[in-house]
Design an enzyme around this catalytic site. Sequence first.
Site, PDB file in Angstrom:
ATOM      1  N   THR B 179       0.983  -0.959   0.259  1.00  0.00           N
ATOM      2  CA  THR B 179      -0.108  -0.364   0.071  1.00  0.00           C
ATOM      3  C   THR B 179       0.992   1.353  -0.608  1.00  0.00           C
ATOM      4  OG1 THR B 179      -0.151   0.101   2.524  1.00  0.00           O
ATOM      5  CG2 THR B 179      -1.851  -1.403   1.436  1.00  0.00           C
ATOM      6  N   GLU B 323      -5.594  -4.269  -0.190  1.00  0.00           N
ATOM      7  CA  GLU B 323      -5.854  -5.362   1.001  1.00  0.00           C
ATOM      8  C   GLU B 323      -6.493  -6.229   0.341  1.00  0.00           C
ATOM      9  OE1 GLU B 323      -5.889  -2.460   1.512  1.00  0.00           O
ATOM     10  OE2 GLU B 323      -4.629  -1.898   3.412  1.00  0.00           O
ATOM     11  N   LYS B 433     -13.963  13.833  14.642  1.00  0.00           N
ATOM     12  CA  LYS B 433     -15.376  13.751  15.899  1.00  0.00           C
ATOM     13  C   LYS B 433     -15.449  14.551  16.845  1.00  0.00           C
ATOM     14  CE  LYS B 433     -12.606   9.773  14.503  1.00  0.00           C
ATOM     15  NZ  LYS B 433     -11.303   9.983  13.742  1.00  0.00           N
ATOM     16  N   TRP B 438     -19.812  11.755  13.562  1.00  0.00           N
ATOM     17  CA  TRP B 438     -17.858  12.183  12.969  1.00  0.00           C
ATOM     18  C   TRP B 438     -18.830  13.537  11.517  1.00  0.00           C
ATOM     19  CZ3 TRP B 438     -16.780   7.258  11.445  1.00  0.00           C
ATOM     20  CH2 TRP B 438     -16.016   6.263  12.228  1.00  0.00           C
TER      21      TRP B 438
END
Lengths: 549, 549
Positions: B179, B323, B433, B438
Amino acid sequence: MSGGTDQTLRPFLWRASNLYPDREIVSRTHRGIERYTYSEYDDRTAMLANALEEYGIDEGDRVGTFCWNHHRHFETYFSVPSMGAQLHTINPLLPDEHIQYIVDNADDELIFVDQSLAPKLAGAAAEAPEFEGVDFVVMGEEGSEELEATPYETFLEGHSADYEWPDLDEDQPAGMCYTSGTTGNPKGVEYTQQMLWSHTMMTLTPQGIPMEDDDVIMPVVPMFHVNAWGFPFTATAAAAKHVYPGPSPDPEDLAGLIENEGVTITAGVPTVWLGLMEYAEDNELDLSALDTVVVGGSAAPRSMIEWFDDRGVELLHAWGMTEMSPLGTTAQLKYTLDDEDYETQLDHRAKQGMLIPSLEMRVIDESGEEVEWNGEDFGELWVRGPSVTQEYFKRPDANEEDFEDGWLKTGDVVTVDEEGYIKIVDRAKDVIKSGGEWISSVELENAIMAHEDVSEAAVVGVPHERWQERPVAFVVPTGGTDTGRLDEEIMDLLREDYPKWWLPDAIEYIDEIPKTATGKFSKKDIRKEYTDESLLEGSVPEEAAPDDD
Amino acid sequence: MSGGTDQTLRPFLWRASNLYPDREIVSRTHRGIERYTYSEYDDRTAMLANALEEYGIDEGDRVGTFCWNHHRHFETYFSVPSMGAQLHTINPLLPDEHIQYIVDNADDELIFVDQSLAPKLAGAAAEAPEFEGVDFVVMGEEGSEELEATPYETFLEGHSADYEWPDLDEDQPAGMCYTSGTTGNPKGVEYTQQMLWSHTMMTLTPQGIPMEDDDVIMPVVPMFHVNAWGFPFTATAAAAKHVYPGPSPDPEDLAGLIENEGVTITAGVPTVWLGLMEYAEDNELDLSALDTVVVGGSAAPRSMIEWFDDRGVELLHAWGMTEMSPLGTTAQLKYTLDDEDYETQLDHRAKQGMLIPSLEMRVIDESGEEVEWNGEDFGELWVRGPSVTQEYFKRPDANEEDFEDGWLKTGDVVTVDEEGYIKIVDRAKDVIKSGGEWISSVELENAIMAHEDVSEAAVVGVPHERWQERPVAFVVPTGGTDTGRLDEEIMDLLREDYPKWWLPDAIEYIDEIPKTATGKFSKKDIRKEYTDESLLEGSVPEEAAPDDD
């Protein structure tokens, strides 16, 4: 822990019931058409799992079914495997002694049985030690007169629609099905979660039998026979609408479901579609929604493919085996044949087709060599892949015979043409082995039966000292035929299409070809009753094998 | 031995090269367009395997590539994994220190490198102890001035086109990709044979990116980036024609390949297609063969979807992660939306889409609960499935953070609408947050950048004693703008669409937003350079959280 999470069936249903909660599952039952949604289906699979757990079914236990195609049978399809138990679908058309053998061999603890099949199961279970300790649940709201059994709806009643599905290992056995062997006892095939997952994915590809969310899927092939070719799983993975035709559907039932539910993809053996074609002669039949009729089990006649073509429906030939979960090939038209004429296309579409992705094959001749892909050379088909079993359940004797290095010896004798289409020409045990080459008994039979004065014909190999085997034809003439003339005419007919060494050494006239329980020619019985080497005495032709020419 | 044979890549190529020996693989190289067939490709993968074996590559060894999209790179895709070794595709766009870290972490023994990328690799390798003992093969007929390397064709020369491919275990590592993490060192993901097999099958379904034998597939997404989204494998499983666009293709190159080779399915990031759209303004562009443009990496603007719709081409949004091998979702139109108006359809097609079959997800909010699928509530997306890794390579620190019970925490904050379409609204590390809820930094940024006097804007969460975090906007005004007026106008703009507690507590004007190496806003740097709690002193609004209203 390497790799991804285990391959299991449950996520297919998770996706369908969460993304498509209102998509329908429709079932023909003795009460008429019943329907509910994936969301309700998902709830009921959880209720069933809770009920099975309370009954005492644990991970690894085997649960039997003895049912036609309907929504309750489908509930067992996801519920039983996803709780870690193993779904054993039993074929109710088998003789009692095979059913007894199967229930004993599989060690079933509980069997779900249709109301209409209870008498048959009761008959098999009566005084049979194999059924000792086995309990029964009858599909529907009511009990059974023939069996001491709990009604299915009572079994489910009061159970929670929440169930903590376990995270299963992909090697966990999930399903089981027995081959209906023509010789000896049926052989069990275990399907692991991984095999069923693989089969679902392989079937869902464009090279298999692709399905989408706007499809309406009706498996006519029975759910007791190799999981209805896996359609209940594939249709769920696609979140398609399911239609189950219920017990013993006749052509009118099927026509009604196709029309009213908008069936787009259906599947069954050729006789089912012959019935529908006959029905269409006398009745209006609206096939406008229908896209694809998948045909397997035995080959569809070319005329059937044409009949559906004329109505804008694709008849897709497929071939598979219980040992393969079952799909092996589909006779989709290759892009290389797009511009060929219709007859050439039919030549290929009438074959069993091409292997679906991730399967591999070998076609092995008498000498153990791979045959050429020329559409003519014969060999036995060997296959392997993630959806192909590598052993029978508790049958080391059969394993030795049918498996080698991970390959399944299918017992089918085939040709492969230049395009890679497989055609089954015989069964390995029926093919006639003459002088190191193989003669197709099926081809000779079809050629002989094409004579208008022949009602039935079977060709078997008779042991022969020099050539190993030679073909002998057993022919049932139509009433009053002069068999002396027929002899000549049959031989003339065969000479037109086949090499001399293919011609039968003798033609025997008999009153009837012995049949198996399912109505097929029983060559085993022919061999037993009629053949001995004396049939061939003095009759061996000079051209008995090509090497000898 | 239970279940079927192991799931490996090799049978896909077996099928393509045997059933479709003449189907083409086309590649743009510095010599022009080169082409050969599956049959020749198959031979060359065997030659390459023999060459690698002679060089000393064994099962389990890692082989690196540092290449664009072309036929030789594709040869390593089947050859290396099918001999039991592991193909490690290295991203040449990474900074030298990341490349050094990767080669060391993966322990590559041999690296295949493009002629045009040799200078970059030579730079990374110079005096780097991580490259000690690593050998190089340069793709093509010639050597390299920058690297001591064998030319690829010399490496292959004289080797047999027969290779005894081993029967591999499905857990055998087959591929590896890192990644390009914005923080810390890149994290390695190992792909087992099974993961790549699963990903191929899952992608090939109608719910993924289905491909058929008459398709012509051109991955523009680089083969060094998550195996070009797996297209080389999927296209082979489908026996489609492959088209590889070679090094740094410009819009004219892509247009030429689409037109001349009849590309039906292609894939790339939005900037690639913006380039093509600009090219089409001044040039004739024939898109008649093209069916589908798959877009991932970042979201395609709605106008891009419309542009392709107008030309009869479907722009299919997809989302995935390294992934995940990588495909996770496609934004296909559900059958339930077939009858909706075009705008409603676009609302869904512009999202990242629905999970493909056999993946599962959870969307988890601040309190650890799953959020409602209402298109509004935010949560972090967790996924799992057979194609999703459950760990990073030799990185226990990162594993603890990013995985839980087999679930990958994607780090993407998403909404899921009633139909099940996922929309990414932020990265978990960037979402603000505030008071247990959120706030999407991305949505606020896009809204602010819609103001004509704003050239760039980034919104970050600043630590806050009472609310945990509060948003602060960093804005680059266009030259000469009166920032006092802009303050008011921005707040008015935001008030129209967002609740009061979403509004930034402060707007700071700066000259430039810090960028990462790949040109994205570096919020890490913004936080480091600009933010401290003092920014918010005395500015906390009463409506800082919805619970407080």
